[in-house]
Design an enzyme around this catalytic site. Sequence first.
Site, short mmCIF file in Angstrom:
data_model
loop_
_atom_site.label_atom_id
_atom_site.label_comp_id
_atom_site.label_asym_id
_atom_site.label_seq_id
_atom_site.Cartn_x
_atom_site.Cartn_y
_atom_site.Cartn_z
N HIS A 166 36.89 67.87 36.24
CA HIS A 166 36.62 67.88 37.70
C HIS A 166 35.12 67.74 37.99
CE1 HIS A 166 40.72 69.71 38.09
NE2 HIS A 166 40.34 70.33 37.00
N SER A 287 11.82 50.58 43.25
CA SER A 287 12.08 50.43 44.67
C SER A 287 10.85 49.80 45.31
CB SER A 287 12.35 51.81 45.28
OG SER A 287 12.05 51.79 46.67
N LYS A 293 10.69 55.74 42.21
CA LYS A 293 12.09 55.50 41.85
C LYS A 293 12.30 54.57 40.67
CE LYS A 293 15.45 56.01 44.32
NZ LYS A 293 16.58 55.66 45.18
N GLU A 300 25.16 50.05 38.20
CA GLU A 300 25.85 49.90 39.48
C GLU A 300 26.55 48.54 39.57
OE1 GLU A 300 23.24 51.85 42.81
OE2 GLU A 300 21.95 51.18 41.19
N GLN A 332 47.10 25.43 39.96
CA GLN A 332 45.74 24.93 39.80
C GLN A 332 44.71 26.01 40.17
OE1 GLN A 332 44.60 20.75 40.59
NE2 GLN A 332 43.68 21.56 42.46
N1 ARG Z 1 44.63 19.81 37.99
C1 ARG Z 1 45.96 20.21 37.74
C2 ARG Z 1 46.02 21.73 37.52
O1 ARG Z 1 45.02 22.31 37.26
C3 ARG Z 1 46.53 19.53 36.54
C4 ARG Z 1 48.02 19.42 36.52
C5 ARG Z 1 48.49 18.49 37.59
N2 ARG Z 1 49.90 18.27 37.50
C6 ARG Z 1 50.60 17.74 38.49
N3 ARG Z 1 51.86 17.64 38.31
N4 ARG Z 1 50.04 17.35 39.60
O2 ARG Z 1 47.05 22.34 37.59
#
Ligand code: ARG
Length: 467
Positions: A166, A287, A293, A300, A332
Amino acid sequence: MADDTTDTKSSNQMWGGRFASGPDAIMEEINASIGFDKKLFAQDIRGSIAHATMLAHQGIISADDKDKIVHGLNTILSEIESGNFEFSRQLEDIHMNVEARLATLIGPAAGRLHTARSRNDQVALDFRLWVKEELEKTERMLTGLIAAFLDRAEEHAESVMPGFTHLQTAQPVTFGHHCMAYVEMFGRDRSRVRHAIEHLDESPIGAAALAGTGYPIDRHMTARALGFREPTRNSIDTVSDRDFAIEFLSIAAIAGMHLSRLAEEIVIWSTPQFGFVRLSDAFSTGSSIMPQKKNPDAAELVRAKTGRINGSLVALLTIMKGLPLAYSKDMQEDKEQVFDAAESLELAIAAMTGMVRDMTVNTARMKAAAGSGYSTATDLADWLVREAGLPFRDAHHVTGRAVALAESKGCDLAELPLSDLQAIHADITDKVYDVLTVEASVASRKSFGGTAPSEVRRQIAFWRARN
Ligand code: ARG
């Protein structure tokens, strides 16, 4: 949007057969990933070389075309590495940027590289290779951090400090023991990293779009060439799986949580009120207004980076949770989360390793604090059990009265005169003073994993043999 006859944008060279016009500007912007997935260029080229080599070996493309492809890909690799490659957003991603350049360099043979492959298995491969390398790097960095703690633990196997629960003084411990607690934590992180490497060690290439391919490819050959244990077993899962990225982020989040707790301790310890450690100039800042300081900014920021890493984990879990099998473009968005978390984790481990190695430990302050707050009260209770035969609950009660008395007199337990202690319980003798010092308290805790210097040395030996 303009109709086909008036549209002046050229259609995409990769799928232009189906499309009469190119994308709207906004479509291009939301669709393009080259801004971040260019980071995968080395993995993309490695994967393509392994794929082309396998295609030739299987008689799917000619040896001559394969040689041209491999030569062209190596040229592209050095172009990118030396900063002489022009990435194009119109070409969307790293895969199409590389392939388009290959076509410019070697002509029609470039068109044969994408046989029996899709960008879906290609991106799964590139990203998996990248995450694997990052995990290996994380493993090495954690080993460095553990080594820093082992050195400090060895140096301070006997240095007494207050142990807290604690954040209230609980019982004396050694600073070495405290350091070894972090060795355990980062040791678990490292074993999670090792398991994750085992989990992802399967090659995705050859899953193609989602269903596999009719060409007589050899997925075991590409798996071997790329350093994977074996190929993945289900092509649908292969192109829709991002568990390896999520595992990386979970591991990063847990390690980040550990790093952040350590950061918090360093922030507390380095206050003038505690004064347990002094950070080196290399890991602190001053600081602009208060000349006295010295701020623990690095600690941090480590604490704050953990927030970012947690955000990335939640983001990717959320991106994936609603996706039907197999690939969807949502995926993606996986990369930026992982890249950002990896950068934060690397920085946090590196900064912590530096701070732990460099900080000056004020053993006198720690020892003084260890003796305050009636930290040896449990030792008094244990002495009453051992020497006077009291049940522990009664001993606890007697000790509580002794603490209350010391508190009212404004002194420590060891400063109470024997007559006072005997007034609370007649069986107390002057031998009790032997256990009321912090050194005696610490030395007595020899249970396996306990804080006695002999036990801490055993723990250090265990980890030295494994680091
Ligand atoms: N740039 C795409 C990604 O990062 C690659 C795969 C794209 N595939 C597709 N069927 N459009 O996912």
